[in-house]
Scaffold this active site. Structure first.
Site, mmCIF file in Angstrom:
data_model
loop_
_atom_site.group_PDB
_atom_site.id
_atom_site.type_symbol
_atom_site.label_atom_id
_atom_site.label_comp_id
_atom_site.label_asym_id
_atom_site.label_seq_id
_atom_site.Cartn_x
_atom_site.Cartn_y
_atom_site.Cartn_z
ATOM 1 N N LYS A 112 7.847 -3.064 -4.296
ATOM 2 C CA LYS A 112 8.851 -2.271 -5.029
ATOM 3 C C LYS A 112 10.005 -3.138 -5.516
ATOM 4 O O LYS A 112 10.626 -2.821 -6.520
ATOM 5 C CB LYS A 112 9.368 -1.122 -4.174
ATOM 6 C CG LYS A 112 8.285 -0.096 -3.958
ATOM 7 C CD LYS A 112 8.794 1.284 -3.725
ATOM 8 C CE LYS A 112 7.586 2.137 -3.592
ATOM 9 N NZ LYS A 112 7.544 3.444 -3.877
ATOM 10 N N LYS A 200 -3.745 -0.448 -5.504
ATOM 11 C CA LYS A 200 -3.967 0.974 -5.252
ATOM 12 C C LYS A 200 -3.434 1.829 -6.405
ATOM 13 O O LYS A 200 -2.473 1.441 -7.075
ATOM 14 C CB LYS A 200 -3.340 1.404 -3.920
ATOM 15 C CG LYS A 200 -1.841 1.561 -3.957
ATOM 16 C CD LYS A 200 -1.311 2.164 -2.670
ATOM 17 C CE LYS A 200 0.178 2.427 -2.803
ATOM 18 N NZ LYS A 200 0.556 3.819 -2.836
ATOM 19 N N LYS A 203 1.775 6.311 -8.118
ATOM 20 C CA LYS A 203 2.491 7.204 -9.029
ATOM 21 C C LYS A 203 3.552 6.473 -9.839
ATOM 22 O O LYS A 203 3.981 6.954 -10.866
ATOM 23 C CB LYS A 203 3.219 8.373 -8.382
ATOM 24 C CG LYS A 203 3.276 8.545 -6.954
ATOM 25 C CD LYS A 203 3.862 9.927 -6.641
ATOM 26 C CE LYS A 203 4.007 10.102 -5.160
ATOM 27 N NZ LYS A 203 5.192 9.449 -4.625
HETATM 28 P P1 ATP Z 1 4.745 5.213 -5.260
HETATM 29 O O1 ATP Z 1 3.972 4.364 -6.184
HETATM 30 O O2 ATP Z 1 5.888 5.957 -5.880
HETATM 31 O O3 ATP Z 1 5.081 4.537 -3.964
HETATM 32 P P2 ATP Z 1 2.339 6.364 -4.299
HETATM 33 O O4 ATP Z 1 1.417 6.748 -5.373
HETATM 34 O O5 ATP Z 1 2.061 5.103 -3.557
HETATM 35 O O6 ATP Z 1 3.798 6.385 -4.865
HETATM 36 P P3 ATP Z 1 3.281 7.768 -2.017
HETATM 37 O O7 ATP Z 1 4.316 8.819 -2.205
HETATM 38 O O8 ATP Z 1 3.727 6.447 -1.547
HETATM 39 O O9 ATP Z 1 2.413 7.564 -3.318
HETATM 40 O O10 ATP Z 1 2.162 8.306 -1.070
HETATM 41 C C1 ATP Z 1 1.962 9.627 -0.657
HETATM 42 C C2 ATP Z 1 0.745 9.645 0.245
HETATM 43 O O11 ATP Z 1 -0.409 9.330 -0.527
HETATM 44 C C3 ATP Z 1 0.802 8.599 1.357
HETATM 45 O O12 ATP Z 1 0.229 9.123 2.524
HETATM 46 C C4 ATP Z 1 -0.003 7.464 0.823
HETATM 47 O O13 ATP Z 1 -0.546 6.662 1.845
HETATM 48 C C5 ATP Z 1 -1.074 8.200 0.045
HETATM 49 N N1 ATP Z 1 -1.545 7.372 -1.069
HETATM 50 C C6 ATP Z 1 -0.805 6.873 -2.076
HETATM 51 N N2 ATP Z 1 -1.550 6.185 -2.938
HETATM 52 C C7 ATP Z 1 -2.823 6.252 -2.460
HETATM 53 C C8 ATP Z 1 -4.072 5.715 -2.922
HETATM 54 N N3 ATP Z 1 -4.140 5.018 -4.018
HETATM 55 N N4 ATP Z 1 -5.171 5.968 -2.190
HETATM 56 C C9 ATP Z 1 -5.102 6.710 -1.055
HETATM 57 N N5 ATP Z 1 -3.957 7.235 -0.571
HETATM 58 C C10 ATP Z 1 -2.823 7.010 -1.256
#
Ligand code: ATP
Ligand code: LTN
Length: 332
Positions: A112, A200, A203
């Site tokens: 980040k 991964k 969002k």
């Molecule tokens: P950001 O990019 O804003 O950090 P993110 O997409 O990584 O967002 P989070 O809010 O961090 O999403 O994650 C919410 C939940 O979804 C967490 O439990 C995280 O481990 C899970 N998660 C996020 N991205 C993935 C992914 N690509 N595959 C599986 N689980 C995920």
């Protein structure tokens, strides 16, 4: 007595199928077995700059997605993090026992920081909030004597830090916190970006072609899947040296309950175009009922559920925080 689970998602972007398959799907399964607390972590969302109106909108939207996924407010508590101010208070206290070294080793912080500054130089422009983000997450978890934290694989490092902080506090001030465990369901734990299978699905990705949002319409889903990167060659095989295809097969398999092996067989002698077109059909069909449920939920109804949830959990948080305050010598 039932064991307790706690988890949350930040209202920071567009919730995608990775969030669903890695986290939400698991929550829905666990809610019958555990006393469940789910949170929309708006205080985590502001660790990177947010437009205030958009934050409000997304906070309600995330809650709607929880509900549309099958989280049942009759079985769980569902609330907004900033509605229970004990999270911020405990976070401050935990800051005083954490070390800067352990925080700077967090992978999410490094990623980040790069996102916030546009380069790898962890310099003066990295917001402090993304540095101590894991401390607030530890506070979320520890306030509720949480036994299990269902998350995607990427969050395990934060849960490990939570355990370290809990043990450190307990050693210093006496048994106070339950030591939580991460709970990752093997399938779906790490859905990769459609535009880059080495990272991964996220969002806050720079391109919308990274993810399929739970709110994407049919045309968008088809366009994104068509554009998804694939590996060299043309066979549909599930192999480590074909990470892009593996990811698409994983998504196909998780949404259709057809195993990777069967998918390989089904597409023997067929190419990417047919596979991708079928995958798009599956995703669209999965999203339809989901989006219908979201459309049926009014903001007012959702806010009512969230306020009710905060009312239920606040006494738990207050009791734990008072215990902490007493132990460290605050006059309460
Ligand atoms: P950001 O990019 O804003 O950090 P993110 O997409 O990584 O967002 P989070 O809010 O961090 O999403 O994650 C919410 C939940 O979804 C967490 O439990 C995280 O481990 C899970 N998660 C996020 N991205 C993935 C992914 N690509 N595959 C599986 N689980 C995920
Ligand atoms: N950091 C988590 C969101 C989160 C969380 C929590 C998850 C904040 N507080 C407590 C589980 C328990 C993420 O998914 N990015």
């Amino acid at each position: 007595m039932k064991k307790r689970i706690f988890s949350g998602v930040a209202p920071s972007g567009t919730i995608h199928i990775g969030n669903y398959l890695g986290a939400l799907k698991n929550w829905v399964k666990l809610q019958d077995e555990f006393e469940s607390i789910f949170c929309v972590v708006d205080m985590h969302a502001i660790t990177l700059p947010r437009d205030p109106e958009e934050l409000k909108r997304k906070t309600l939207d995330v809650a709607k997605i929880y509900l549309a996924s099958g989280i049942d407010p009759a079985k769980c508590s569902l609330f907004i993090q900033s509605h229970v101010s004990e999270h911020a208070e405990l976070s401050w206290i935990l800051n005083t026992i954490a070390k800067t070294g352990e925080l700077s080793r967090m992978t999410q912080f490094k990623d980040k920081s790069e996102l916030a500054t546009g380069n790898k130089d962890l310099s003066e422009s990295v917001p402090l909030g993304i540095f101590n983000y894991p401390i607030l997450m530890a506070a979320d978890i520890l306030l509720y004597d949480t036994n299990l934290v269902p998350v995607g694989e990427d969050q395990l490092q934060h849960i490990e830090l939570t355990r370290i902080l809990a043990k450190r506090f307990n050693n210093k001030f006496g048994e106070t916190f339950v030591i939580p465990e991460g709970h990752v369901q093997k399938e779906g734990m790490r859905i990769m970006g459609l535009d880059d299978p080495t990272k991964k699905m996220s969002k806050s990705a720079a391109s919308e072609y990274n993810y399929i949002a739970l709110t994407d319409d049919e045309e968008t889903v088809r366009r994104k899947i068509k554009k998804a990167v694939t590996d060299s060659g043309s066979e549909i095989v599930y192999r480590d040296d074909k990470p892009a295809l593996m990811n698409l097969i994983n998504i196909y398999s998780l949404l259709s309950d057809i195993s990777a092996k069967e998918i390989e067989k089904k597409y023997e002698g067929k190419g990417y175009a047919e596979f991708k077109s079928d995958l798009a059909d599956i995703v669209v069909e999965f999203l339809k009922p989901f989006q219908k449920k979201i459309a049926e939920l009014s903001d007012e109804k959702v806010l009512e559920i969230l306020l009710e949830g905060a009312k239920k959990v606040r006494p738990i948080a207050k009791t734990k925080l008072d215990e902490v305050k007493k132990k460290i010598g605050f006059i309460i």
